[in-house]
Design a protein around this motif. Structure first.
Motif, PDB file in Angstrom:
ATOM      1  N   CYS A   1      27.350  13.834   4.922  1.00  0.00           N
ATOM      2  CA  CYS A   1      27.610  12.563   4.246  1.00  0.00           C
ATOM      3  C   CYS A   1      28.127  11.520   5.237  1.00  0.00           C
ATOM      4  O   CYS A   1      27.728  10.348   5.198  1.00  0.00           O
ATOM      5  N   GLY A   2      28.994  11.951   6.123  1.00  0.00           N
ATOM      6  CA  GLY A   2      29.485  11.038   7.149  1.00  0.00           C
ATOM      7  C   GLY A   2      28.370  10.590   8.072  1.00  0.00           C
ATOM      8  O   GLY A   2      28.299   9.416   8.459  1.00  0.00           O
ATOM      9  N   LEU A   3      27.484  11.519   8.421  1.00  0.00           N
ATOM     10  CA  LEU A   3      26.347  11.181   9.276  1.00  0.00           C
ATOM     11  C   LEU A   3      25.423  10.182   8.592  1.00  0.00           C
ATOM     12  O   LEU A   3      24.972   9.210   9.210  1.00  0.00           O
ATOM     13  N   ALA A   4      25.139  10.418   7.301  1.00  0.00           N
ATOM     14  CA  ALA A   4      24.263   9.518   6.564  1.00  0.00           C
ATOM     15  C   ALA A   4      24.848   8.113   6.487  1.00  0.00           C
ATOM     16  O   ALA A   4      24.141   7.112   6.690  1.00  0.00           O
TER      17      ALA A   4
ATOM     18  N   ALA B   1      19.008   7.261  -2.696  1.00  0.00           N
ATOM     19  CA  ALA B   1      19.300   8.596  -3.222  1.00  0.00           C
ATOM     20  C   ALA B   1      18.532   9.661  -2.448  1.00  0.00           C
ATOM     21  O   ALA B   1      19.076  10.736  -2.126  1.00  0.00           O
ATOM     22  N   GLU B   2      17.283   9.380  -2.129  1.00  0.00           N
ATOM     23  CA  GLU B   2      16.482  10.325  -1.354  1.00  0.00           C
ATOM     24  C   GLU B   2      17.067  10.506   0.047  1.00  0.00           C
ATOM     25  O   GLU B   2      17.135  11.628   0.568  1.00  0.00           O
ATOM     26  N   PHE B   3      17.502   9.400   0.641  1.00  0.00           N
ATOM     27  CA  PHE B   3      18.080   9.449   1.984  1.00  0.00           C
ATOM     28  C   PHE B   3      19.316  10.342   2.008  1.00  0.00           C
ATOM     29  O   PHE B   3      19.467  11.213   2.872  1.00  0.00           O
ATOM     30  N   TRP B   4      20.205  10.141   1.031  1.00  0.00           N
ATOM     31  CA  TRP B   4      21.411  10.962   0.956  1.00  0.00           C
ATOM     32  C   TRP B   4      21.079  12.413   0.629  1.00  0.00           C
ATOM     33  O   TRP B   4      21.675  13.346   1.178  1.00  0.00           O
TER      34      TRP B   4
ATOM     35  N   ALA C   1      19.866  19.422   3.573  1.00  0.00           N
ATOM     36  CA  ALA C   1      19.704  20.029   4.900  1.00  0.00           C
ATOM     37  C   ALA C   1      21.019  20.631   5.385  1.00  0.00           C
ATOM     38  O   ALA C   1      21.040  21.747   5.945  1.00  0.00           O
ATOM     39  N   ALA C   2      22.111  19.899   5.159  1.00  0.00           N
ATOM     40  CA  ALA C   2      23.415  20.410   5.587  1.00  0.00           C
ATOM     41  C   ALA C   2      23.805  21.653   4.791  1.00  0.00           C
ATOM     42  O   ALA C   2      24.355  22.623   5.351  1.00  0.00           O
ATOM     43  N   ALA C   3      23.545  21.650   3.482  1.00  0.00           N
ATOM     44  CA  ALA C   3      23.894  22.805   2.655  1.00  0.00           C
ATOM     45  C   ALA C   3      23.110  24.044   3.085  1.00  0.00           C
ATOM     46  O   ALA C   3      23.667  25.151   3.180  1.00  0.00           O
ATOM     47  N   LEU C   4      21.829  23.860   3.358  1.00  0.00           N
ATOM     48  CA  LEU C   4      21.012  24.996   3.809  1.00  0.00           C
ATOM     49  C   LEU C   4      21.501  25.523   5.157  1.00  0.00           C
ATOM     50  O   LEU C   4      21.564  26.748   5.381  1.00  0.00           O
TER      51      LEU C   4
END
Length: 268
Positions: free
Chosen positions: A53-56, A17-20, A26-29
């Protein structure tokens, strides 16, 4: 559900959960900044989140493949039962007793005497034993080592450590030179278990403490050093730095030296 398994699964879920969350936030910011300071518009925010999400997901997949390559190696051999009948027979019997699915078996060509179990789910686990271990241990000692690995799979610790290495330790997994950046967190997370507890679980299963004690003595005498990067070392049965001649200070706080583990087992 076994309480210990539930604890380890919960910890693994928190790491995921932390990883996602790190990727999404970061992407939202970044998307908000792009919307405010460029002419792209607010549509860029959800697009950035989807891309993150795709990157993760891609990073997790790459991390698992990288971990497997480092632990298994390109020259290792996946086993059919006829290849190593003694090992296959021992694993089948122990897994039946422990109550876990029979893992994939791999023999690494290393002369080091060591073994590991990894995989995010008990039903998709892999057990790696070195050629040195197979050549050095008798059947009773091999059974004790397999029991040690099987109980880690059953209790969920193998899955938890696999998740730890492929999330928190991912930078060092991909680029070993980055180990200092993740060392403190990785070792702190790995300290949620202990070698003494896992050894005790194994001998509770086999009911023969000298089997594991003798195996650990053989490992210490022959050498347990692994060529795998430091970030993978929490997964090994014996820390690659551990030996009877090694200073205790050379080991992280969550690992015990082999000499001490043997002495504890002799007291059972």
């Amino acid at each position: 559900m076994d309480p210990l398994f539930a604890i380890y699964r919960s910890r693994a879920d928190k790491l995921l959960a932390e990883f996602w969350a790190v990727h999404v936030v970061a992407a939202a910011l970044a998307g908000v900044a792009a919307a405010l300071f460029t002419s792209l518009g607010w549509w860029v925010v959800p697009l950035a989140v989807v891309a993150a999400c795709g990157l993760a997901a891609g990073e997790l997949a790459v991390g698992e493949r990288r971990l497997r390559k480092l632990l298994v190696g390109t020259s290792s051999s996946e086993l059919d039962p006829p290849d190593e009948p003694r090992l296959a027979n021992v694993v089948d019997g122990v897994c039946l007793l422990v109550g876990v699915p029979v893992p994939e078996l791999v023999v690494a060509p290393s002369s080091a005497v060591n073994a590991t179990a990894f995989g995010r789910r008990p039903g998709q686990s892999t057990v790696v034993v070195t050629r040195g271990l197979l050549d050095s241990l008798n059947r009773i000692e091999l059974e004790a080592v397999v029991a040690r690995l099987a109980t880690q799979i059953r209790d969920g610790r193998a899955a938890y450590l696999t998740t730890l290495v492929t999330t928190v330790g991912l930078p060092a997994l991909l680029w070993p030179a980055l180990w200092p950046l993740v060392q403190a967190r990785t070792e702190r997370e790995a300290s949620t278990g202990s070698d003494f507890h896992d050894d005790a679980e194994a001998v509770r299963l086999t009911r023969y403490p000298p089997g594991l004690a003798n195996a650990l003595e053989s490992m210490s005498s022959a050498g347990v050093r692994s060529d795998a990067p430091r970030v993978t070392w929490p997964l090994w049965l014996a820390d690659p730095r551990s030996a009877e001649t090694a200073a205790t200070d050379d080991l992280p706080d969550y690992r015990a030296d082999l000499e001490t583990r043997v002495a504890v087992l002799r007291e059972f």
